[in-house]
Design an enzyme around this catalytic site. Structure first.
Site, short mmCIF file in Angstrom:
data_model
loop_
_atom_site.label_atom_id
_atom_site.label_comp_id
_atom_site.label_asym_id
_atom_site.label_seq_id
_atom_site.Cartn_x
_atom_site.Cartn_y
_atom_site.Cartn_z
N GLY A 56 -2.76 -9.49 7.59
CA GLY A 56 -3.57 -9.05 8.73
C GLY A 56 -2.87 -9.06 10.07
O GLY A 56 -3.52 -9.18 11.10
N HIS A 85 1.31 3.42 7.93
CA HIS A 85 2.21 3.46 6.77
C HIS A 85 3.63 3.11 7.22
O HIS A 85 4.11 3.66 8.22
CB HIS A 85 2.18 4.86 6.15
CG HIS A 85 3.02 4.94 4.92
ND1 HIS A 85 2.64 4.39 3.72
CD2 HIS A 85 4.26 5.45 4.73
CE1 HIS A 85 3.60 4.57 2.84
NE2 HIS A 85 4.60 5.21 3.42
C1 GRF Z 1 2.11 -3.09 6.85
O1 GRF Z 1 3.49 -2.97 6.65
C2 GRF Z 1 1.46 -1.74 6.78
O2 GRF Z 1 2.28 -0.70 7.22
C3 GRF Z 1 1.19 -1.58 5.31
O3 GRF Z 1 0.85 -2.88 4.87
C4 GRF Z 1 1.42 -3.85 5.74
C5 GRF Z 1 0.29 -4.71 6.22
O4 GRF Z 1 0.73 -5.80 6.98
N1 GRF Z 1 0.18 -0.57 5.08
P1 GRF Z 1 -0.33 -6.67 7.78
O5 GRF Z 1 -1.35 -7.18 6.78
O6 GRF Z 1 -0.94 -5.82 8.84
O7 GRF Z 1 0.48 -7.81 8.35
#
Ligand code: GRF
Length: 205
Positions: free
Chosen positions: A12, A114
């Site tokens: 998160g 992404h």
């Molecule tokens: C991020 O790298 C995002 O691009 C991908 O999943 C990851 C999530 O990280 N979709 P977080 O939970 O926001 O730290």
């Protein structure tokens, strides 16, 4: 004012960063709800600490891209009076594919981040894909969610340079730093009504 809903599955950090940016930069959107499909997602406690309501809608055993699970999400959103007219839904590390029904219901109101410069390296492990392919630059993309996987209209992108010495971990770290810059920016643009979708393109005023 629009209501902001953030869907997570784990750490998160994007969620935390968006919630803090909304407060700090006075983004005109109400951070109403964080939903996780995993009861042990670290982000849940962070959201609660920041004063945002949380819900868990468990997805164990339910296939991705399926209305059976997504209809449960809709019920929770409705319980919080979130409608397709008054919301922005941000997917932030939400490790599920949304069903076509869900996407149609909240059309043009679901964003995703992404960790690659789309359309390169969609799907899972994008940082590893970039490293193995040997690209010299990668980055991240905020895009609207459509019925494909990582195929919706692009809102913002940010680039990072890849060095010979980089590993999957170091690339992921560099990209995450950029994610934390562009996702709040995209939320702000949306909240201020500055993004128009025109076919495959977004027009930002
Ligand atoms: C991020 O790298 C995002 O691009 C991908 O999943 C990851 C999530 O990280 N979709 P977080 O939970 O926001 O730290």
């Amino acid at each position: 004012m629009l209501n902001l809903v953030i869907l997570i599955s784990g750490r998160g950090s994007n969620m935390e960063n968006i919630l803090k940016a909304v407060k700090k930069n006075k983004i005109p959107i109400k951070p109403l709800l964080v939903i996780s499909n995993k009861p042990n997602a670290k982000g849940l406690a962070i959201a609660q600490k920041l004063g945002v309501k949380t819900e868990v809608v468990e997805s164990d055993g339910l296939k991705g891209g399926n209305w059976e699970y997504d209809s449960k999400l809709v019920s929770v959103l409705e319980k919080h009076r979130i409608t397709p007219q008054n919301c922005l839904i941000c997917l932030a590390g939400f490790m599920r594919i949304m069903s076509p029904e869900f996407i149609r219901h909240y059309k043009g109101r679901i964003m995703n981040i992404h960790p690659a410069i789309l359309p390169a390296f969609p799907g899972l492990h994008s940082q590893r894909q970039a490293l193995e392919y040997g690209v010299k630059y990668s980055g991240c993309t905020v895009h609207f969610v459509d019925e494909g996987v990582d195929t919706g209209p692009i809102i913002l992108q940010s680039v990072v340079k890849i060095k010979n010495s980089d590993t999957e971990e170091s690339i992921s770290k560099k990209i995450l730093k950029e994610e934390h810059k562009i996702y709040p920016k995209a939320v702000k643009l949306f909240a201020k009504g500055k993004i128009k979708i025109d076919g495959r393109k977004t027009i930002i005023s």
